[in-house]
Design a protein around this motif. Sequence first.
Motif, PDB file in Angstrom:
ATOM      1  N   ASP A   3      19.380  74.822  37.528  1.00 10.59           N
ATOM      2  CA  ASP A   3      18.002  74.869  37.069  1.00 10.59           C
ATOM      3  C   ASP A   3      17.738  73.644  36.202  1.00 10.59           C
ATOM      4  O   ASP A   3      18.551  73.289  35.349  1.00 10.59           O
ATOM      5  CB  ASP A   3      17.756  76.149  36.255  1.00 10.59           C
ATOM      6  CG  ASP A   3      17.782  77.387  37.122  1.00 10.59           C
ATOM      7  OD1 ASP A   3      17.120  77.384  38.170  1.00 10.59           O
ATOM      8  OD2 ASP A   3      18.466  78.361  36.747  1.00 10.59           O
ATOM      9  N   ARG A   4      16.584  73.019  36.415  1.00  6.45           N
ATOM     10  CA  ARG A   4      16.245  71.775  35.718  1.00  6.45           C
ATOM     11  C   ARG A   4      15.322  72.068  34.549  1.00  6.45           C
ATOM     12  O   ARG A   4      14.216  72.581  34.734  1.00  6.45           O
ATOM     13  CB  ARG A   4      15.589  70.789  36.684  1.00  6.45           C
ATOM     14  CG  ARG A   4      16.450  70.442  37.899  1.00  6.45           C
ATOM     15  CD  ARG A   4      15.630  69.662  38.916  1.00  6.45           C
ATOM     16  NE  ARG A   4      14.469  70.427  39.350  1.00  6.45           N
ATOM     17  CZ  ARG A   4      13.436  69.889  40.028  1.00  6.45           C
ATOM     18  NH1 ARG A   4      13.431  68.611  40.332  1.00  6.45           N
ATOM     19  NH2 ARG A   4      12.427  70.657  40.402  1.00  6.45           N
ATOM     20  N   VAL A   5      15.784  71.731  33.358  1.00  5.28           N
ATOM     21  CA  VAL A   5      15.017  71.967  32.138  1.00  5.28           C
ATOM     22  C   VAL A   5      14.531  70.633  31.586  1.00  5.28           C
ATOM     23  O   VAL A   5      15.309  69.676  31.455  1.00  5.28           O
ATOM     24  CB  VAL A   5      15.869  72.674  31.068  1.00  5.28           C
ATOM     25  CG1 VAL A   5      15.075  72.847  29.779  1.00  5.28           C
ATOM     26  CG2 VAL A   5      16.364  74.018  31.575  1.00  5.28           C
ATOM     27  N   LEU A   6      13.256  70.570  31.265  1.00  7.30           N
ATOM     28  CA  LEU A   6      12.699  69.404  30.586  1.00  7.30           C
ATOM     29  C   LEU A   6      12.515  69.766  29.122  1.00  7.30           C
ATOM     30  O   LEU A   6      11.774  70.695  28.780  1.00  7.30           O
ATOM     31  CB  LEU A   6      11.360  69.008  31.197  1.00  7.30           C
ATOM     32  CG  LEU A   6      10.586  67.905  30.462  1.00  7.30           C
ATOM     33  CD1 LEU A   6      11.398  66.623  30.359  1.00  7.30           C
ATOM     34  CD2 LEU A   6       9.250  67.650  31.148  1.00  7.30           C
ATOM     35  N   LEU A   7      13.191  69.029  28.236  1.00  4.92           N
ATOM     36  CA  LEU A   7      13.159  69.280  26.803  1.00  4.92           C
ATOM     37  C   LEU A   7      12.313  68.205  26.133  1.00  4.92           C
ATOM     38  O   LEU A   7      12.700  67.029  26.089  1.00  4.92           O
ATOM     39  CB  LEU A   7      14.585  69.272  26.255  1.00  4.92           C
ATOM     40  CG  LEU A   7      14.806  69.557  24.782  1.00  4.92           C
ATOM     41  CD1 LEU A   7      14.228  70.912  24.395  1.00  4.92           C
ATOM     42  CD2 LEU A   7      16.295  69.494  24.454  1.00  4.92           C
ATOM     43  N   ILE A   8      11.135  68.597  25.636  1.00  6.22           N
ATOM     44  CA  ILE A   8      10.221  67.657  24.975  1.00  6.22           C
ATOM     45  C   ILE A   8      10.263  67.943  23.480  1.00  6.22           C
ATOM     46  O   ILE A   8       9.670  68.905  22.985  1.00  6.22           O
ATOM     47  CB  ILE A   8       8.772  67.806  25.511  1.00  6.22           C
ATOM     48  CG1 ILE A   8       8.752  67.719  27.033  1.00  6.22           C
ATOM     49  CG2 ILE A   8       7.870  66.751  24.891  1.00  6.22           C
ATOM     50  CD1 ILE A   8       7.379  67.954  27.646  1.00  6.22           C
ATOM     51  N   GLU A   9      10.984  67.104  22.754  1.00  5.70           N
ATOM     52  CA  GLU A   9      11.244  67.325  21.326  1.00  5.70           C
ATOM     53  C   GLU A   9      11.466  65.970  20.649  1.00  5.70           C
ATOM     54  O   GLU A   9      12.292  65.176  21.115  1.00  5.70           O
ATOM     55  CB  GLU A   9      12.475  68.228  21.162  1.00  5.70           C
ATOM     56  CG  GLU A   9      13.063  68.304  19.777  1.00  5.70           C
ATOM     57  CD  GLU A   9      12.094  68.891  18.776  1.00  5.70           C
ATOM     58  OE1 GLU A   9      11.701  68.155  17.843  1.00  5.70           O
ATOM     59  OE2 GLU A   9      11.738  70.082  18.907  1.00  5.70           O
ATOM     60  N   ASP A  10      10.723  65.696  19.576  1.00  2.06           N
ATOM     61  CA  ASP A  10      10.834  64.391  18.928  1.00  2.06           C
ATOM     62  C   ASP A  10      11.960  64.327  17.909  1.00  2.06           C
ATOM     63  O   ASP A  10      12.400  63.232  17.541  1.00  2.06           O
ATOM     64  CB  ASP A  10       9.502  64.010  18.251  1.00  2.06           C
ATOM     65  CG  ASP A  10       9.156  64.941  17.109  1.00  2.06           C
ATOM     66  OD1 ASP A  10       9.269  66.169  17.286  1.00  2.06           O
ATOM     67  OD2 ASP A  10       8.768  64.446  16.037  1.00  2.06           O
ATOM     68  N   ASP A  11      12.448  65.474  17.443  1.00  2.00           N
ATOM     69  CA  ASP A  11      13.564  65.496  16.506  1.00  2.00           C
ATOM     70  C   ASP A  11      14.844  65.190  17.281  1.00  2.00           C
ATOM     71  O   ASP A  11      15.367  66.037  18.004  1.00  2.00           O
ATOM     72  CB  ASP A  11      13.651  66.873  15.836  1.00  2.00           C
ATOM     73  CG  ASP A  11      14.737  66.950  14.770  1.00  2.00           C
ATOM     74  OD1 ASP A  11      15.767  66.265  14.909  1.00  2.00           O
ATOM     75  OD2 ASP A  11      14.555  67.718  13.802  1.00  2.00           O
ATOM     76  N   GLY A  35       5.126  63.358  23.699  1.00  2.00           N
ATOM     77  CA  GLY A  35       4.317  64.099  24.651  1.00  2.00           C
ATOM     78  C   GLY A  35       3.963  63.324  25.899  1.00  2.00           C
ATOM     79  O   GLY A  35       3.944  63.869  27.002  1.00  2.00           O
ATOM     80  N   GLU A  36       3.682  62.044  25.747  1.00  2.00           N
ATOM     81  CA  GLU A  36       3.274  61.235  26.900  1.00  2.00           C
ATOM     82  C   GLU A  36       4.387  61.143  27.939  1.00  2.00           C
ATOM     83  O   GLU A  36       4.150  61.347  29.132  1.00  2.00           O
ATOM     84  CB  GLU A  36       2.877  59.833  26.436  1.00  2.00           C
ATOM     85  CG  GLU A  36       2.328  58.953  27.544  1.00  2.00           C
ATOM     86  CD  GLU A  36       1.840  57.597  27.045  1.00  2.00           C
ATOM     87  OE1 GLU A  36       1.562  56.729  27.897  1.00  2.00           O
ATOM     88  OE2 GLU A  36       1.749  57.427  25.822  1.00  2.00           O
ATOM     89  N   ASP A  37       5.615  60.864  27.470  1.00  2.00           N
ATOM     90  CA  ASP A  37       6.743  60.777  28.397  1.00  2.00           C
ATOM     91  C   ASP A  37       7.050  62.145  29.008  1.00  2.00           C
ATOM     92  O   ASP A  37       7.351  62.257  30.201  1.00  2.00           O
ATOM     93  CB  ASP A  37       7.989  60.242  27.685  1.00  2.00           C
ATOM     94  CG  ASP A  37       7.855  58.771  27.309  1.00  2.00           C
ATOM     95  OD1 ASP A  37       6.941  58.105  27.835  1.00  2.00           O
ATOM     96  OD2 ASP A  37       8.657  58.304  26.476  1.00  2.00           O
ATOM     97  N   GLY A  38       6.974  63.187  28.180  1.00  2.00           N
ATOM     98  CA  GLY A  38       7.250  64.530  28.677  1.00  2.00           C
ATOM     99  C   GLY A  38       6.250  64.962  29.721  1.00  2.00           C
ATOM    100  O   GLY A  38       6.615  65.560  30.736  1.00  2.00           O
ATOM    101  N   PRO A  57       4.869  63.290  17.991  1.00  2.00           N
ATOM    102  CA  PRO A  57       4.309  62.133  17.291  1.00  2.00           C
ATOM    103  C   PRO A  57       3.073  61.516  17.929  1.00  2.00           C
ATOM    104  O   PRO A  57       2.309  60.828  17.258  1.00  2.00           O
ATOM    105  CB  PRO A  57       5.475  61.135  17.298  1.00  2.00           C
ATOM    106  CG  PRO A  57       6.287  61.502  18.501  1.00  2.00           C
ATOM    107  CD  PRO A  57       6.187  63.000  18.588  1.00  2.00           C
ATOM    108  N   ASP A  58       2.869  61.730  19.219  1.00  2.00           N
ATOM    109  CA  ASP A  58       1.716  61.101  19.877  1.00  2.00           C
ATOM    110  C   ASP A  58       0.698  62.159  20.309  1.00  2.00           C
ATOM    111  O   ASP A  58      -0.321  62.354  19.681  1.00  2.00           O
ATOM    112  CB  ASP A  58       2.164  60.243  21.059  1.00  2.00           C
ATOM    113  CG  ASP A  58       3.035  61.001  22.043  1.00  2.00           C
ATOM    114  OD1 ASP A  58       3.469  62.132  21.732  1.00  2.00           O
ATOM    115  OD2 ASP A  58       3.278  60.478  23.142  1.00  2.00           O
ATOM    116  N   VAL A  64      -0.497  68.676  25.374  1.00  2.00           N
ATOM    117  CA  VAL A  64       0.394  68.489  26.523  1.00  2.00           C
ATOM    118  C   VAL A  64       0.322  69.721  27.421  1.00  2.00           C
ATOM    119  O   VAL A  64       0.227  69.616  28.649  1.00  2.00           O
ATOM    120  CB  VAL A  64       1.851  68.248  26.061  1.00  2.00           C
ATOM    121  CG1 VAL A  64       2.804  68.251  27.262  1.00  2.00           C
ATOM    122  CG2 VAL A  64       1.972  66.936  25.311  1.00  2.00           C
ATOM    123  N   LEU A  65       0.354  70.892  26.801  1.00  2.00           N
ATOM    124  CA  LEU A  65       0.297  72.144  27.560  1.00  2.00           C
ATOM    125  C   LEU A  65      -1.030  72.273  28.301  1.00  2.00           C
ATOM    126  O   LEU A  65      -1.068  72.691  29.468  1.00  2.00           O
ATOM    127  CB  LEU A  65       0.501  73.323  26.611  1.00  2.00           C
ATOM    128  CG  LEU A  65       0.495  74.726  27.223  1.00  2.00           C
ATOM    129  CD1 LEU A  65       1.532  74.849  28.328  1.00  2.00           C
ATOM    130  CD2 LEU A  65       0.744  75.772  26.138  1.00  2.00           C
TER     131      LEU A  65
END
Length: 228
Positions: A3-11, A35-38, A57-58, A64-65
């Motif tokens: 399963d492919r998970v995309l983790l969008i987190e700036d920390d 957010g832009e890259d995610g 940060p952006d 994004v959602l």
Amino acid sequence: MQDRVLLIEDDEELRVLLARYLSNQGFQVREAANGEDGLALALGQNCDIVVLDIMLPDINGLEVLRQLRASTHLPVILLTARGDETDRIVGFEVGADDYIPKPCNPRELVARLQALLRRIAWEQHTDVDAGQNYGDLRLEPEQRRVYQDEKVLELTATEYEILQVLLARAGSVVRKTDLMQWALGRRLEAYDRTLDMHISNLRKKLGNDDPPRIETVRGLGYSYRLPA
């Protein structure tokens, strides 16, 4: 197949920690620090499920959602500040499937991911037939779509599961504990309003009928009201 998970987190520290843990648990992980890259990765169909931090940060995570929901039904788990109920409520209204408060326990995140992916793939608990009509609604389980007056009803993965369970038992009461387990893949816990929020969103999307077609049966659960 992983399963492919995309983790969008700036920390970065948290992102690396979670990514490493998820990888060790058998997930294929892609990371984005903003957010832009995610958003680009998610819209590029590079994942099966998204873990999205609200504070980015952006682009704010809720934005994004919103953009994701304009064109995809990807399941999304929000990372929210502990105790910030407003973010959780808005997140569900925008289209989140679940949330986890930060600081995030990696083990709990894995459990939530597995539960969400499992219930999306598992539909044996229902007996809804393709093309079956319920008044102005028509379900197409293979497409995981609901049509209202022949127009696609924009539902999140969780909202679809809840509605499918209620329709399969239309006219009967579905206990909260059962609906939570069948549709959200986890147990109902004290003070957990996740299910109530999803029901509220479903009612709005179905048209806020009076009386509501999804009726609350106090002390028991919910029932989908069959058309007269």
